[in-house]
Design a protein around this motif. Sequence first.
Motif, PDB file in Angstrom:
ATOM      1  N   TYR A  86       0.829  -1.202   0.000  1.00 40.30           N
ATOM      2  CA  TYR A  86       0.000   0.000   0.000  1.00 40.30           C
ATOM      3  C   TYR A  86       0.866   1.255   0.000  1.00 40.30           C
ATOM      4  O   TYR A  86       1.950   1.283   0.589  1.00 40.30           O
ATOM      5  CB  TYR A  86      -0.936   0.001   1.213  1.00 40.30           C
ATOM      6  N   ASP A  87       0.358   2.301  -0.645  1.00 39.14           N
ATOM      7  CA  ASP A  87       1.088   3.552  -0.724  1.00 39.14           C
ATOM      8  C   ASP A  87       1.099   4.233   0.643  1.00 39.14           C
ATOM      9  O   ASP A  87       0.053   4.451   1.249  1.00 39.14           O
ATOM     10  CB  ASP A  87       0.434   4.472  -1.760  1.00 39.14           C
ATOM     11  N   LEU A  88       2.307   4.560   1.110  1.00 37.84           N
ATOM     12  CA  LEU A  88       2.466   5.096   2.455  1.00 37.84           C
ATOM     13  C   LEU A  88       1.725   6.411   2.653  1.00 37.84           C
ATOM     14  O   LEU A  88       1.114   6.642   3.702  1.00 37.84           O
ATOM     15  CB  LEU A  88       3.962   5.293   2.739  1.00 37.84           C
ATOM     16  N   ALA A  89       1.748   7.279   1.650  1.00 36.99           N
ATOM     17  CA  ALA A  89       1.133   8.593   1.782  1.00 36.99           C
ATOM     18  C   ALA A  89      -0.363   8.574   1.521  1.00 36.99           C
ATOM     19  O   ALA A  89      -1.135   9.243   2.210  1.00 36.99           O
ATOM     20  CB  ALA A  89       1.814   9.577   0.830  1.00 36.99           C
ATOM     21  N   ARG A  90      -0.796   7.791   0.540  1.00 36.60           N
ATOM     22  CA  ARG A  90      -2.191   7.819   0.128  1.00 36.60           C
ATOM     23  C   ARG A  90      -3.060   6.804   0.858  1.00 36.60           C
ATOM     24  O   ARG A  90      -4.289   6.963   0.916  1.00 36.60           O
ATOM     25  CB  ARG A  90      -2.299   7.600  -1.378  1.00 36.60           C
ATOM     26  N   GLU A  91      -2.452   5.746   1.402  1.00 36.13           N
ATOM     27  CA  GLU A  91      -3.224   4.677   2.037  1.00 36.13           C
ATOM     28  C   GLU A  91      -2.689   4.357   3.439  1.00 36.13           C
ATOM     29  O   GLU A  91      -2.438   3.192   3.760  1.00 36.13           O
ATOM     30  CB  GLU A  91      -3.194   3.430   1.168  1.00 36.13           C
ATOM     31  N   PRO A  92      -2.529   5.348   4.302  1.00 34.19           N
ATOM     32  CA  PRO A  92      -1.929   5.087   5.616  1.00 34.19           C
ATOM     33  C   PRO A  92      -2.748   4.137   6.479  1.00 34.19           C
ATOM     34  O   PRO A  92      -2.183   3.337   7.239  1.00 34.19           O
ATOM     35  CB  PRO A  92      -1.836   6.483   6.251  1.00 34.19           C
ATOM     36  N   ARG A  93      -4.072   4.205   6.386  1.00 33.41           N
ATOM     37  CA  ARG A  93      -4.897   3.301   7.197  1.00 33.41           C
ATOM     38  C   ARG A  93      -4.699   1.854   6.776  1.00 33.41           C
ATOM     39  O   ARG A  93      -4.630   0.953   7.616  1.00 33.41           O
ATOM     40  CB  ARG A  93      -6.374   3.688   7.090  1.00 33.41           C
ATOM     41  N   ALA A  94      -4.594   1.620   5.472  1.00 37.84           N
ATOM     42  CA  ALA A  94      -4.348   0.260   4.983  1.00 37.84           C
ATOM     43  C   ALA A  94      -2.973  -0.232   5.422  1.00 37.84           C
ATOM     44  O   ALA A  94      -2.810  -1.397   5.800  1.00 37.84           O
ATOM     45  CB  ALA A  94      -4.462   0.217   3.458  1.00 37.84           C
ATOM     46  N   VAL A  95      -1.985   0.663   5.391  1.00 35.86           N
ATOM     47  CA  VAL A  95      -0.650   0.292   5.868  1.00 35.86           C
ATOM     48  C   VAL A  95      -0.720  -0.135   7.328  1.00 35.86           C
ATOM     49  O   VAL A  95      -0.210  -1.196   7.708  1.00 35.86           O
ATOM     50  CB  VAL A  95       0.341   1.463   5.701  1.00 35.86           C
ATOM     51  N   ARG A  96      -1.368   0.683   8.154  1.00 41.59           N
ATOM     52  CA  ARG A  96      -1.430   0.383   9.587  1.00 41.59           C
ATOM     53  C   ARG A  96      -2.136  -0.937   9.870  1.00 41.59           C
ATOM     54  O   ARG A  96      -1.790  -1.640  10.827  1.00 41.59           O
ATOM     55  CB  ARG A  96      -2.125   1.523  10.330  1.00 41.59           C
ATOM     56  N   SER A  97      -3.121  -1.279   9.066  1.00 42.44           N
ATOM     57  CA  SER A  97      -3.864  -2.518   9.306  1.00 42.44           C
ATOM     58  C   SER A  97      -3.085  -3.759   8.893  1.00 42.44           C
ATOM     59  O   SER A  97      -3.483  -4.873   9.232  1.00 42.44           O
ATOM     60  CB  SER A  97      -5.210  -2.479   8.578  1.00 42.44           C
ATOM     61  N   HIS A  98      -1.975  -3.570   8.165  1.00 41.93           N
ATOM     62  CA  HIS A  98      -1.203  -4.713   7.682  1.00 41.93           C
ATOM     63  C   HIS A  98       0.177  -4.820   8.308  1.00 41.93           C
ATOM     64  O   HIS A  98       0.996  -5.651   7.884  1.00 41.93           O
ATOM     65  CB  HIS A  98      -1.065  -4.644   6.151  1.00 41.93           C
ATOM     66  N   ILE A  99       0.440  -3.992   9.310  1.00 44.54           N
ATOM     67  CA  ILE A  99       1.728  -4.063   9.980  1.00 44.54           C
ATOM     68  C   ILE A  99       1.529  -4.218  11.489  1.00 44.54           C
ATOM     69  O   ILE A  99       0.479  -3.885  12.037  1.00 44.54           O
ATOM     70  CB  ILE A  99       2.596  -2.815   9.717  1.00 44.54           C
ATOM     71  N   GLY A 100       2.563  -4.737  12.151  1.00 46.45           N
ATOM     72  CA  GLY A 100       2.632  -4.743  13.597  1.00 46.45           C
ATOM     73  C   GLY A 100       3.872  -3.972  14.002  1.00 46.45           C
ATOM     74  O   GLY A 100       4.857  -3.943  13.263  1.00 46.45           O
ATOM     75  N   TYR A 101       3.833  -3.344  15.175  1.00 41.98           N
ATOM     76  CA  TYR A 101       4.960  -2.515  15.603  1.00 41.98           C
ATOM     77  C   TYR A 101       5.260  -2.771  17.070  1.00 41.98           C
ATOM     78  O   TYR A 101       4.372  -2.654  17.927  1.00 41.98           O
ATOM     79  CB  TYR A 101       4.625  -1.040  15.372  1.00 41.98           C
TER      80      TYR A 101
END
Length: 285
Positions: A86-101
Motif C-alpha cells: 500500500y502507498d504510504l502517503a495515500r493509504e496510511p490506514r491500509a498500511v497500519r492494518s497490515h503491519i505490527g509494531y
Amino acid sequence: MTELNTAIDQAASPGIPAGNAGLVIQTSELSKSFDGRVVVDRVDLQIHSREIFGLIGPNGAGKSTLIKMLTTLLPPSAGNARVAGYDLAREPRAVRSHIGYVPQLLSADGALTGYENLLLSARLYLIPRAQRSQRIREALERTELTDAAGRLAQHYSGGMLRRLEIAQSTMHRPALLIMDEPTVGLDPVARNTVWAHVRNLRDRYGTTILLTTHVMEEADALCDRVGILHHGRLEHVGTPAELKAGIGPDATLDDVFARIAGGDEQTGGNMHDVLQTRRSAAEHG
C-alpha cells in the motif's frame, strides 16, 4: 556492498496484494527533514517477503525517523514508499492494518494481565468478537505464555514482557512486523528466546520482519540481510557474510560498524540517548 544474490522465498505474506507479493517494503528517495536539517536522506530500500532485515547504524543515523515514517507516525518530506503493498502517503490506514509494531520502550500495560493485554489489542485491531478467544489462545501458545496469562504483566520478566508485546503486535496476523531494538535490556537467555520467536514468525507464519539493533551479534545471527544507515543515508545493504567479506576474511559485523561509523563523534549518542537507553533497559530488566 552488493545486494543479496541468494534467492529469497517470495511467497506472499498474509494480506499483501497479489501484485506486490515479492516486496513488503519498497521506498524511493524517501526523505525527512526537520527545520531544514535532513535526517533521512533519499533512502532506497527493498525488503522481500518472509525476510528478516536488520537496520543498524550509530545513534542519530536516522533509524528511528525512518521507522516512524514506515509505520505512518511521521509523514515523509519527500520521496515515496509502499508498505505491505500500500502507498504510504495515500493509504496510511491500509498500511497500519497490515503491519505490527513493537517499540523499544515498554508498551504492555503492567496493571493488566497477559490475557487482558491481548484482549485489548484484539479490540484495537478490530478482530471480530467471535475470533478473539482463539486468536488470544494461539498468541499465548505461540509465545509460550499460556501459564502466565492470568498474571499481571508487571510481574513478568523482561523476556516475558517482550514476548507479550510480540504477541500483542501480531494479533491481527500482519504481513510485516517492525521491531525497534527488540532485545534491549534482556539477558542472553531471554534474548535467544526472543530470537527463536522471531524466526518462528517468519518460518511458520510467513511474517516479514524489519528490526533495528545496536547488537551486532543479533544482526549477524538473526538477519537475512542488513542495511547500514549513516548520516541519514543507506550506505550499504547485504547479507552479514557479504558485509564482513568487504572488510576482511576474519571480520565481524562490529568491524563493519566501526569502519563506517568509528570516526563519527555522534556514535556514542548524547545524554538524552543514554538516558533513554538506560530507562528502556531498566523497564525490560
